[in-house]
Scaffold this motif. Structure first.
Motif, short mmCIF file in Angstrom:
data_model
loop_
_atom_site.label_atom_id
_atom_site.label_comp_id
_atom_site.label_asym_id
_atom_site.label_seq_id
_atom_site.Cartn_x
_atom_site.Cartn_y
_atom_site.Cartn_z
N UNK A 58 1.12 -6.09 -4.78
CA UNK A 58 0.36 -5.03 -5.44
C UNK A 58 1.18 -4.40 -6.55
N UNK A 59 0.50 -4.08 -7.64
CA UNK A 59 1.14 -3.30 -8.71
C UNK A 59 0.18 -2.17 -9.10
N UNK A 118 4.69 1.22 -9.67
CA UNK A 118 5.10 1.02 -8.28
C UNK A 118 4.51 -0.32 -7.86
N UNK A 119 5.35 -1.20 -7.35
CA UNK A 119 4.86 -2.50 -6.92
C UNK A 119 5.57 -2.92 -5.65
N UNK A 120 5.01 -3.91 -4.98
CA UNK A 120 5.64 -4.35 -3.74
C UNK A 120 4.96 -5.54 -3.11
N UNK A 121 5.70 -6.19 -2.21
CA UNK A 121 5.18 -7.29 -1.40
C UNK A 121 5.01 -6.80 0.03
N UNK A 165 -6.24 3.76 0.28
CA UNK A 165 -5.75 2.65 -0.53
C UNK A 165 -4.44 2.13 0.04
N UNK A 166 -4.10 0.90 -0.30
CA UNK A 166 -2.83 0.33 0.10
C UNK A 166 -1.78 0.76 -0.92
N UNK A 167 -0.70 1.31 -0.46
CA UNK A 167 0.39 1.74 -1.35
C UNK A 167 1.69 1.09 -0.86
N UNK A 168 2.38 0.34 -1.71
CA UNK A 168 3.66 -0.25 -1.30
C UNK A 168 4.65 0.82 -0.87
N UNK A 169 5.46 0.49 0.16
CA UNK A 169 6.44 1.44 0.70
C UNK A 169 7.84 0.84 0.61
N UNK A 170 8.86 1.70 0.65
CA UNK A 170 10.23 1.25 0.49
C UNK A 170 10.68 0.31 1.61
N UNK A 171 10.00 0.37 2.77
CA UNK A 171 10.39 -0.50 3.89
C UNK A 171 9.52 -1.75 3.98
#
Length: 236
Positions: free
Chosen positions: A119-120, A129-132, A153-159
């Motif tokens: 997601x971006x 903010x982006x993430x797998x 909504x789906x939001x990427x997190x640091x973990x």
């Protein structure tokens, strides 16, 4: 296996003997002797003596201990079946990403498919903010019903499996239940499936790897969405 776990398993195996008794009284009766039948006035007296520990060279269980350990061995041998609940159950229409993930939920829960969500998004201030995201892991650890009902909504997190926050200058990569993080100078960031050890290449313009396909999903809620679907061939 830890010593603590081995000890617990051994105790449970030893407690299989309790399955032969239908109640605590049957257990106490098994500790009695032929002399008890001849010389004691009643069953209650014989059971009372047995409960005090005079009829066993080993441990004599109290009623509470007997019932607790019998319940534990029954749970160990016959665990209750708890079918998983599909959080997308009843979903019929909505955003394209909701549809795509609803179609993949059951297979990810069963372990036949392992989906990575990329997601971006951009904040109101214009920062990326982006993430797998390891979808199968998140299905276990989080409630996805609000997402499929359009309330979250789906939001990427640091973990998450991978995370990038432009303004904070934070980049993280974390092992998950289904993937190990690999680094390769030429390819960049790679993920390895823990079950069949296949490597997933996430770099744009490259093939994602064996048994893996990628699909771009258009969604009004996200600036970029790509789904990497890995078919898990063999669990080891």
């Amino acid at each position: 296996m830890s010593k603590k776990l081995i000890g617990r398993t051994s105790l449970l195996e030893a407690d299989r003997r309790l399955l032969q008794y239908t109640c605590y009284e049957d257990y106490l009766d098994s500790l009695g002797t032929a002399q008890d039948e001849c010389y004691l006035a009643s069953e209650e007296t014989s059971r009372a003596i047995a409960e005090l520990g005079y009829r066993s060279s080993g441990e004599t269980l109290s009623r509470e201990e007997f019932e607790k350990r019998l319940a534990a061995i029954l749970l160990y041998l016959y665990p209750p079946y708890k079918p998983y609940e599909l959080h997308s159950e009843g979903f019929s229409k909505g955003d394209q990403l909701q549809l795509e993930l609803s179609l993949r939920e059951r297979a990810n829960r069963l372990g036949n498919l392992s989906t990575i969500i990329f997601l971006k998004i951009y904040t109101k201030s214009g920062f990326e903010i982006s993430g797998y995201i390891d979808y199968a892991e998140k299905l276990i650890t989080e409630d996805w019903k609000p997402f499929f009902r359009g309330k979250k909504k789906i939001v990427p997190k640091f973990n998450d499996l991978g995370y990038y926050h432009y303004r904070a200058g934070k980049i993280t990569a974390n092992d998950t239940l289904n993937y190990k993080v690999l680094y390769e100078d030429r390819e960049g960031l790679l993920f390895q499936n823990r079950f069949d050890r296949k490597t997933i290449n996430l770099a744009p313009g490259t093939q994602p790897g064996a048994n893996t396909t990628k699909k771009r999903v258009h969604s009004a809620d996200y600036d970029l969405v790509v789904l990497f679907d890995h078919v898990v061939r063999q669990k080891i």
